[in-house]
Design an enzyme around this catalytic site. Structure first.
Site, PDB file in Angstrom:
ATOM      1  N   LYS A 145      28.392  -6.882 -18.328  1.00  0.00           N
ATOM      2  CA  LYS A 145      27.202  -6.045 -18.600  1.00  0.00           C
ATOM      3  C   LYS A 145      26.678  -6.215 -20.046  1.00  0.00           C
ATOM      4  CE  LYS A 145      24.987  -2.796 -16.149  1.00  0.00           C
ATOM      5  NZ  LYS A 145      25.028  -2.764 -14.687  1.00  0.00           N
TER       6      LYS A 145
HETATM    7  P1  NAD Z   1      15.455   2.613 -13.793  1.00  0.00           P
HETATM    8  O1  NAD Z   1      15.244   2.316 -15.508  1.00  0.00           O
HETATM    9  O2  NAD Z   1      14.583   1.923 -13.035  1.00  0.00           O
HETATM   10  O3  NAD Z   1      15.515   4.223 -13.603  1.00  0.00           O
HETATM   11  C1  NAD Z   1      16.113   5.152 -14.262  1.00  0.00           C
HETATM   12  C2  NAD Z   1      15.808   6.518 -13.891  1.00  0.00           C
HETATM   13  O4  NAD Z   1      16.696   7.673 -14.232  1.00  0.00           O
HETATM   14  C3  NAD Z   1      14.131   6.727 -14.337  1.00  0.00           C
HETATM   15  O5  NAD Z   1      13.598   7.390 -13.210  1.00  0.00           O
HETATM   16  C4  NAD Z   1      14.432   7.714 -15.241  1.00  0.00           C
HETATM   17  O6  NAD Z   1      13.408   8.703 -15.686  1.00  0.00           O
HETATM   18  C5  NAD Z   1      15.888   8.530 -14.956  1.00  0.00           C
HETATM   19  N1  NAD Z   1      16.809   9.013 -15.834  1.00  0.00           N
HETATM   20  C6  NAD Z   1      17.189   8.826 -17.185  1.00  0.00           C
HETATM   21  N2  NAD Z   1      17.858   9.637 -17.829  1.00  0.00           N
HETATM   22  C7  NAD Z   1      17.958  10.547 -16.986  1.00  0.00           C
HETATM   23  C8  NAD Z   1      18.357  11.814 -17.207  1.00  0.00           C
HETATM   24  N3  NAD Z   1      19.215  12.135 -18.181  1.00  0.00           N
HETATM   25  N4  NAD Z   1      18.212  12.866 -16.112  1.00  0.00           N
HETATM   26  C9  NAD Z   1      17.634  12.687 -15.038  1.00  0.00           C
HETATM   27  N5  NAD Z   1      17.063  11.349 -14.989  1.00  0.00           N
HETATM   28  C10 NAD Z   1      17.132  10.238 -15.821  1.00  0.00           C
HETATM   29  O7  NAD Z   1      16.997   2.097 -13.731  1.00  0.00           O
HETATM   30  P2  NAD Z   1      17.737   1.857 -12.336  1.00  0.00           P
HETATM   31  O8  NAD Z   1      17.584   0.174 -12.301  1.00  0.00           O
HETATM   32  O9  NAD Z   1      17.123   2.495 -11.230  1.00  0.00           O
HETATM   33  O10 NAD Z   1      19.319   2.071 -12.420  1.00  0.00           O
HETATM   34  C11 NAD Z   1      19.439   3.563 -12.306  1.00  0.00           C
HETATM   35  C12 NAD Z   1      21.340   3.612 -12.303  1.00  0.00           C
HETATM   36  O11 NAD Z   1      21.380   2.643 -11.310  1.00  0.00           O
HETATM   37  C13 NAD Z   1      22.008   2.951 -13.336  1.00  0.00           C
HETATM   38  O12 NAD Z   1      23.202   3.477 -13.367  1.00  0.00           O
HETATM   39  C14 NAD Z   1      22.035   1.420 -13.132  1.00  0.00           C
HETATM   40  O13 NAD Z   1      23.171   0.993 -13.927  1.00  0.00           O
HETATM   41  C15 NAD Z   1      22.361   1.636 -11.697  1.00  0.00           C
HETATM   42  N6  NAD Z   1      22.056   0.451 -10.931  1.00  0.00           N
HETATM   43  C16 NAD Z   1      21.013  -0.179 -10.812  1.00  0.00           C
HETATM   44  C17 NAD Z   1      20.942  -1.734 -10.296  1.00  0.00           C
HETATM   45  C18 NAD Z   1      19.718  -2.180 -10.088  1.00  0.00           C
HETATM   46  O14 NAD Z   1      19.358  -3.225  -9.424  1.00  0.00           O
HETATM   47  N7  NAD Z   1      18.273  -1.828 -10.712  1.00  0.00           N
HETATM   48  C19 NAD Z   1      22.179  -1.826  -9.281  1.00  0.00           C
HETATM   49  C20 NAD Z   1      23.119  -1.302  -9.436  1.00  0.00           C
HETATM   50  C21 NAD Z   1      23.345  -0.015 -10.213  1.00  0.00           C
END
Ligand code: NAD
Length: 459
Positions: A145
């Protein structure tokens, strides 16, 4: 301790130990609406959460003592301080990280995030979760990561491009298509992956450029991405929820759900679950939360959030504060934002049957214990959100083979892999009479133990 185990490259990599107090801005700034909305928690060590989860499973399965020593540590930790000449002509320094936890099962694989909270401890934990996740999914990748510690919302697109490209240049050959393959994560997307690809390709000889496009996954389709990657994580979350509902004899058309985080994972999960007939009744993002017991339209909400920067003040729902959001009565809660959101405190607020972890590490060990005690089911992150890395693997394979798969093929392959992984975790939990997180870890650790036994430890 900060270490670089690989030799420094020809680029400007350097070791930069930082104390945690150095790294984390205390809370959201006054200009950040979340400062009022979310009482941000003191940052706990995320890697300690990994250790607690790991120890629990290693004890249950009596993991080989030598393998246990190896897996308890990350393999390489790379910290780069790099200068960026911003569009205003001034130079700004940034700190970026790439932690490579383990590559016994295949090349390092894992996302890159841009966030002010990124630090070595967080990236270590996220890298370890990638190792377990790939092992649970049965794909030939290890875990890594990375990220850069800054708030991208304060920067123009042109400056984001500069920061991204300079970070990739600073990482040098610490990433590579057969060595360590980044992907999108929080605040990074297909556009950023395209800049990573282009920068990396510019550092290899011209005749090798096309052979290197699998240095990154989650690319735009035209740049070598896979159809279905954008929605893959949310799609995977939904497949696991469908299996859970079928196992429990529930009809999703009679179920309600809420999501925390309305970015890639949260929004896709909301849209896909709604298409199956489940009702979205609450959404929280960094700007605030909205609720509507009659149902929220995720497509409409997404259009609003894109224009207004978040879900705050969405007119077709009522405002909810953080506590009210957590207390919303639902069947399914999908945390899809940040880590350590389901704690001993917030787990007591929940009125849900299931927590399906779209985010990485959203539940801390105390939160886990409360969920178990309260009989709330949990689909753990290393299973639930593995759809993203599974389709990243498909993208990587398509690039290597110069193939292009259709969406139905990608979806069918994803469904098959996730179904197998889901069934293995469920059956292991029953066999060992343990919670699902521990069962998923046991499956991952057993695969890693096997490969270490087969390959041995050099010399
Ligand atoms: P993203 O940046 O697209 O979205 C993040 C979202 O979380 C946004 O809507 C933001 O406003 C919200 N957020 C941030 N801080 C917050 C808080 N304190 N309270 C409430 N909402 C909050 O990110 P993403 O890619 O959707 O990733 C989200 C999670 O999923 C992370 O933990 C990431 O590691 C995990 N993840 C993502 C992927 C992927 O393919 N993008 C794959 C596996 C896991």
């Amino acid at each position: 301790m900060t270490t670089i185990v690989r030799e420094p490259t020809r680029y400007d990599m350097e070791v930069n130990p930082r104390s945690p107090s150095d790294v984390r801005p205390d809370a959201a700034s006054a200009s950040d609406p979340s400062a009022a909305h979310h009482p941000r928690q003191d940052k706990k060590s995320l890697y300690e959460n990994v250790v607690v989860q790991f120890d629990r499973a290693a004890d249950v399965m009596r993991l080989d003592a030598d393998v246990r020593k190896i897996l308890a540590r990350t393999k390489n930790e790379i910290v780069v301080n790099f200068p960026v000449k911003m569009s205003n002509g001034r130079v700004q320094m940034f700190t970026g990280y790439r932690v490579q936890h383990n590559d016994a099962l295949g090349p390092f694989k894992g996302g890159l995030r841009f966030h002010p909270d990124v630090d070595l401890d967080e990236v270590r934990a996220l890298a370890a979760w990638m190792t377990w996740k790939c092992a649970v999914a049965g794909i030939p990748f290890g875990g890594a990561k990375g990220g850069v510690q800054f708030d991208p919302s304060n920067y123009s697109g042109a400056d984001l491009e500069r920061i991204t490209r300079r970070f990739v240049y600073a990482l040098g050959d610490n990433i590579g298509p057969e060595y360590d393959i980044p992907a999108p994560d929080v605040n990074t997307n297909a556009q950023i992956m395209a800049w990573i690809l282009d920068t990396y390709a510019s550092t290899v000889p011209p005749h090798d450029r096309q052979r290197n496009i699998h240095v990154v996954t989650g690319k735009p389709i035209e740049a070598g991405g896979s159809v279905g990657r954008d929605k893959a994580t949310g799609q995977g979350v939904v497949y696991t929820i469908q299996h859970w509902a079928a196992d429990r004899g529930f009809d999703l058309r009679n179920m309600t759900f809420m999501v925390q985080g309305f970015g890639n994972v949260g929004a896709w999960t909301a849209r896909l679950l709604t298409r199956l007939g489940a009702k979205l009744v609450a959404v929280e993002d960094v700007t605030g939360a909205v609720r509507n017991p009659s149902g929220l339209d995720p497509d409409d909400l997404l259009r609003y959030a894109r224009v207004h920067g978040g879900v705050f003040r969405y007119p077709k729902g009522e405002f909810a504060d953080h506590i009210m959001f957590f207390q919303t009565p639902v069947d399914i809660f999908v945390p899809a934002a940040m880590e350590n959101q389901v704690t001993a405190e917030t787990a007591r607020w929940l009125h849900a049957r299931l927590v399906a972890e779209g985010a990485n590490g959203p539940t801390d060990p105390e939160g886990d214990a409360v969920l178990r005690e309260r009989g709330i089911d949990l689909i753990p992150d290393i299973l639930c959100n593995s759809g993203g890395v599974i389709v990243s693997y498909f993208e990587w394979l398509q690039n290597k083979r110069s193939e292009f798969w259709e969406l139905d093929e990608v979806d069918a392959k994803l469904y098959k892999r996730l179904t197998q992984a889901y069934q293995r975790v469920r059956d292991k939990a029953i066999e060992l009479d343990v919670d699902w997180r521990t069962a998923a870890y046991v499956i991952a650790l057993a695969r890693l133990e096997t490969v270490y036994k087969e390959r041995g430890i050099f010399p």
